[in-house]
Design an enzyme around this catalytic site. Structure first.
Site, PDB file in Angstrom:
ATOM      1  N   SER A 131      30.901  68.818  21.548  1.00  0.00           N
ATOM      2  CA  SER A 131      29.707  67.983  21.393  1.00  0.00           C
ATOM      3  C   SER A 131      28.622  68.794  20.699  1.00  0.00           C
ATOM      4  O   SER A 131      28.608  70.026  20.806  1.00  0.00           O
ATOM      5  CB  SER A 131      29.211  67.550  22.779  1.00  0.00           C
ATOM      6  N   TYR A 144      26.101  69.610  31.042  1.00  0.00           N
ATOM      7  CA  TYR A 144      27.206  69.143  30.173  1.00  0.00           C
ATOM      8  C   TYR A 144      27.339  70.052  28.947  1.00  0.00           C
ATOM      9  O   TYR A 144      28.444  70.473  28.581  1.00  0.00           O
ATOM     10  CB  TYR A 144      26.894  67.706  29.771  1.00  0.00           C
TER      11      TYR A 144
HETATM   12  N1  LIG Z   1      30.232  59.235  23.085  1.00  0.00           N
HETATM   13  C1  LIG Z   1      29.542  60.188  22.461  1.00  0.00           C
HETATM   14  O1  LIG Z   1      28.484  59.917  21.853  1.00  0.00           O
HETATM   15  C2  LIG Z   1      30.060  61.606  22.454  1.00  0.00           C
HETATM   16  C3  LIG Z   1      29.320  62.572  21.740  1.00  0.00           C
HETATM   17  C4  LIG Z   1      29.790  63.872  21.693  1.00  0.00           C
HETATM   18  C5  LIG Z   1      30.977  64.200  22.341  1.00  0.00           C
HETATM   19  N2  LIG Z   1      31.661  63.251  23.039  1.00  0.00           N
HETATM   20  C6  LIG Z   1      32.932  63.644  23.668  1.00  0.00           C
HETATM   21  O2  LIG Z   1      33.959  62.755  23.220  1.00  0.00           O
HETATM   22  C7  LIG Z   1      34.998  62.687  24.203  1.00  0.00           C
HETATM   23  C8  LIG Z   1      35.339  61.246  24.498  1.00  0.00           C
HETATM   24  O3  LIG Z   1      34.209  60.642  25.104  1.00  0.00           O
HETATM   25  P1  LIG Z   1      33.945  59.069  25.061  1.00  0.00           P
HETATM   26  O4  LIG Z   1      32.558  58.894  24.618  1.00  0.00           O
HETATM   27  O5  LIG Z   1      35.072  58.390  24.362  1.00  0.00           O
HETATM   28  O6  LIG Z   1      33.970  58.769  26.651  1.00  0.00           O
HETATM   29  P2  LIG Z   1      34.451  57.491  27.485  1.00  0.00           P
HETATM   30  O7  LIG Z   1      34.434  56.238  26.675  1.00  0.00           O
HETATM   31  O8  LIG Z   1      33.660  57.541  28.745  1.00  0.00           O
HETATM   32  O9  LIG Z   1      35.996  57.814  27.786  1.00  0.00           O
HETATM   33  C9  LIG Z   1      36.340  58.901  28.610  1.00  0.00           C
HETATM   34  C10 LIG Z   1      37.841  58.871  28.858  1.00  0.00           C
HETATM   35  O10 LIG Z   1      38.199  60.004  29.667  1.00  0.00           O
HETATM   36  C11 LIG Z   1      38.803  59.562  30.883  1.00  0.00           C
HETATM   37  N3  LIG Z   1      38.444  60.524  31.927  1.00  0.00           N
HETATM   38  C12 LIG Z   1      37.204  60.877  32.341  1.00  0.00           C
HETATM   39  N4  LIG Z   1      37.274  61.792  33.307  1.00  0.00           N
HETATM   40  C13 LIG Z   1      38.601  62.042  33.510  1.00  0.00           C
HETATM   41  C14 LIG Z   1      39.321  62.891  34.402  1.00  0.00           C
HETATM   42  N5  LIG Z   1      38.685  63.672  35.286  1.00  0.00           N
HETATM   43  N6  LIG Z   1      40.676  62.892  34.340  1.00  0.00           N
HETATM   44  C15 LIG Z   1      41.332  62.104  33.439  1.00  0.00           C
HETATM   45  N7  LIG Z   1      40.703  61.286  32.569  1.00  0.00           N
HETATM   46  C16 LIG Z   1      39.349  61.243  32.626  1.00  0.00           C
HETATM   47  C17 LIG Z   1      38.265  58.138  31.083  1.00  0.00           C
HETATM   48  O11 LIG Z   1      39.097  57.299  31.880  1.00  0.00           O
HETATM   49  P3  LIG Z   1      38.936  57.234  33.510  1.00  0.00           P
HETATM   50  O12 LIG Z   1      37.466  57.129  33.792  1.00  0.00           O
HETATM   51  O13 LIG Z   1      39.735  56.037  33.897  1.00  0.00           O
HETATM   52  O14 LIG Z   1      39.537  58.511  34.019  1.00  0.00           O
HETATM   53  C18 LIG Z   1      38.286  57.631  29.644  1.00  0.00           C
HETATM   54  O15 LIG Z   1      39.609  57.294  29.262  1.00  0.00           O
HETATM   55  C19 LIG Z   1      34.484  63.479  25.408  1.00  0.00           C
HETATM   56  O16 LIG Z   1      35.016  64.784  25.383  1.00  0.00           O
HETATM   57  C20 LIG Z   1      32.980  63.525  25.176  1.00  0.00           C
HETATM   58  O17 LIG Z   1      32.390  64.638  25.823  1.00  0.00           O
HETATM   59  C21 LIG Z   1      31.229  61.956  23.107  1.00  0.00           C
END
Ligand SMILES: NC(=O)c1ccc[n+]([C@@H]2O[C@H](COP(=O)([O-])OP(=O)(O)OC[C@H]3O[C@@H](n4cnc5c(N)ncnc54)[C@H](OP(=O)(O)O)[C@@H]3O)[C@@H](O)[C@H]2O)c1
Length: 218
Positions: A131, A144
Site C-alpha cells: 500500500s 496498518y
Molecule cells: N482498497 C484499497 O484502496 C487498497 C489500497 C492499497 C492497498 N490495498 C490492499 O489490497 C489488498 C486487497 O484489498 P481489498 O481492498 O480488495 O480488500 P477487501 O475488498 O476487503 O477484500 C479482502 C479479502 O481478504 C479476505 N481476508 C481478510 N482477512 C482475511 C484473513 N485473515 N484470512 C483470509 N482471508 C482474509 C476477505 O475475505 P473474508 O473477510 O471473508 O476473509 C476478502 O476476500 C489488501 O492487501 C489491501 O491492503 C487496498
C-alpha cells in the site's frame, strides 16, 4: 501447460478481480478467504478450488500449500485494516496491532515458507500486495502502514535471497472495495478505481514477469 496460482483474499475486491483475470487466461486457481459462502460462489464461477479459512491459521496455510503441489504464482493479497475509525498511534490498541502484524506480515511469510519448494521447482513468482500507506505519513494509518512497510522490506530481502524467483511488492493504489469503504466511507471510496481495472494491470505484471522489485499499479 496450465499454470497454477494461490490467491489469498479472493472472495471480493482486488483478489476476486485478479482471480477472474487469471481464470479467463486459463490458470488453475486455489482460492482462500474466511467467508466460505462467498468464496465457494467465486470458485464455482471460475472453476477454481475453494479452501476457506483464516490466513493466520498455520494449518490452513499448509492445506493451501498441499492443494498446489505444482505452483507458479503465490499472491498474498488478504489483509486486515485494523481498528476503525483509524486511531492515531498515541492510542493504538496494542492487541489490535499484534493481530494486524500476524495477518499482514507473519501470515504472508508463513505461506511463502510453505510454498517455497513448489515455487522454486517452477521458477515461479510471488506477489505481495502492499500500500502507499507503507511509506506515506497518513494520520491514522500508522498501524496498518507499518505492517505494509514490513511486508515491503520482507519482499525486498526475499528477492535477494531467492534469485530464481520473481518477487514483486505491489502498491495497487486506491480501489473501490470494502476495505477502503471501511476506512474512508462508501461515498469517498466510490470515487476510487475499479478493482477490475487494477487487476488488469496486475495480470499484465504476472504475465510479463519483469525483474523482481516494487511496482505501483496506478
Ligand atoms: N482498497 C484499497 O484502496 C487498497 C489500497 C492499497 C492497498 N490495498 C490492499 O489490497 C489488498 C486487497 O484489498 P481489498 O481492498 O480488495 O480488500 P477487501 O475488498 O476487503 O477484500 C479482502 C479479502 O481478504 C479476505 N481476508 C481478510 N482477512 C482475511 C484473513 N485473515 N484470512 C483470509 N482471508 C482474509 C476477505 O475475505 P473474508 O473477510 O471473508 O476473509 C476478502 O476476500 C489488501 O492487501 C489491501 O491492503 C487496498
Amino acid at each position: 501447460m496450465t499454470k497454477t496460482a494461490i490467491i489469498t483474499g479472493a472472495s471480493r475486491g482486488l483478489g476476486l478481480a485478479l482471480a477472474r483475470s487469471l481464470a479467463a487466461a486459463g490458470w488453475n486457481l486455489v482460492l482462500t478467504a474466511r467467508g466460505a459462502d462467498d468464496l465457494e460462489r467465486v470458485a464455482a464461477e471460475l472453476g477454481a478450488t475453494a479452501i476457506p479459512g483464516d490466513v493466520t491459521d498455520r494449518e490452513h496455510l499448509q492445506r493451501l500449500a498441499r492443494a498446489a503441489p505444482e505452483l507458479d504464482l503465490l499472491v498474498n493479497n488478504a489483509s486486515d485494516l485494523g481498528v476503525t475509525p483509524l486511531p492515531p498511534l498515541a492510542g493504538y490498541p496494542l492487541e489490535a496491532f499484534r493481530v494486524l502484524l500476524e495477518t499482514n506480515v507473519t501470515a504472508p511469510l508463513a505461506l511463502i515458507q510453505a510454498t517455497l519448494p513448489a515455487l522454486r521447482a517452477a521458477g515461479g513468482s510471488i506477489v505481495n500486495i502492499t500500500s502507499d500507506a507503507a511509506t506515506g505519513a497518513y494520520e491514522g494509518w500508522g498501524g496498518y502502514g507499518a505492517t505494509k512497510a514490513a511486508l515491503e522490506q520482507l519482499s525486498n530481502v526475499l528477492s535477494a535471497e531467492e534469485p530464481g524467483l520473481r518477487v514483486w511488492w505491489v502498491d495497487p493504489g486506491e480501489m473501490n472495495t470494502r476495505m477502503l469503504a471501511d476506512a474512508v466511507g462508501a461515498d469517498e471510496a466510490a470515487a476510487a478505481a475499479d478493482p477490475a481495472k487494477v487487476a488488469t494491470a496486475l495480470y499484465d505484471l504476472v504475465d510479463s514477469r519483469p525483474a523482481s522489485g516494487k511496482v505501483s499499479l496506478q
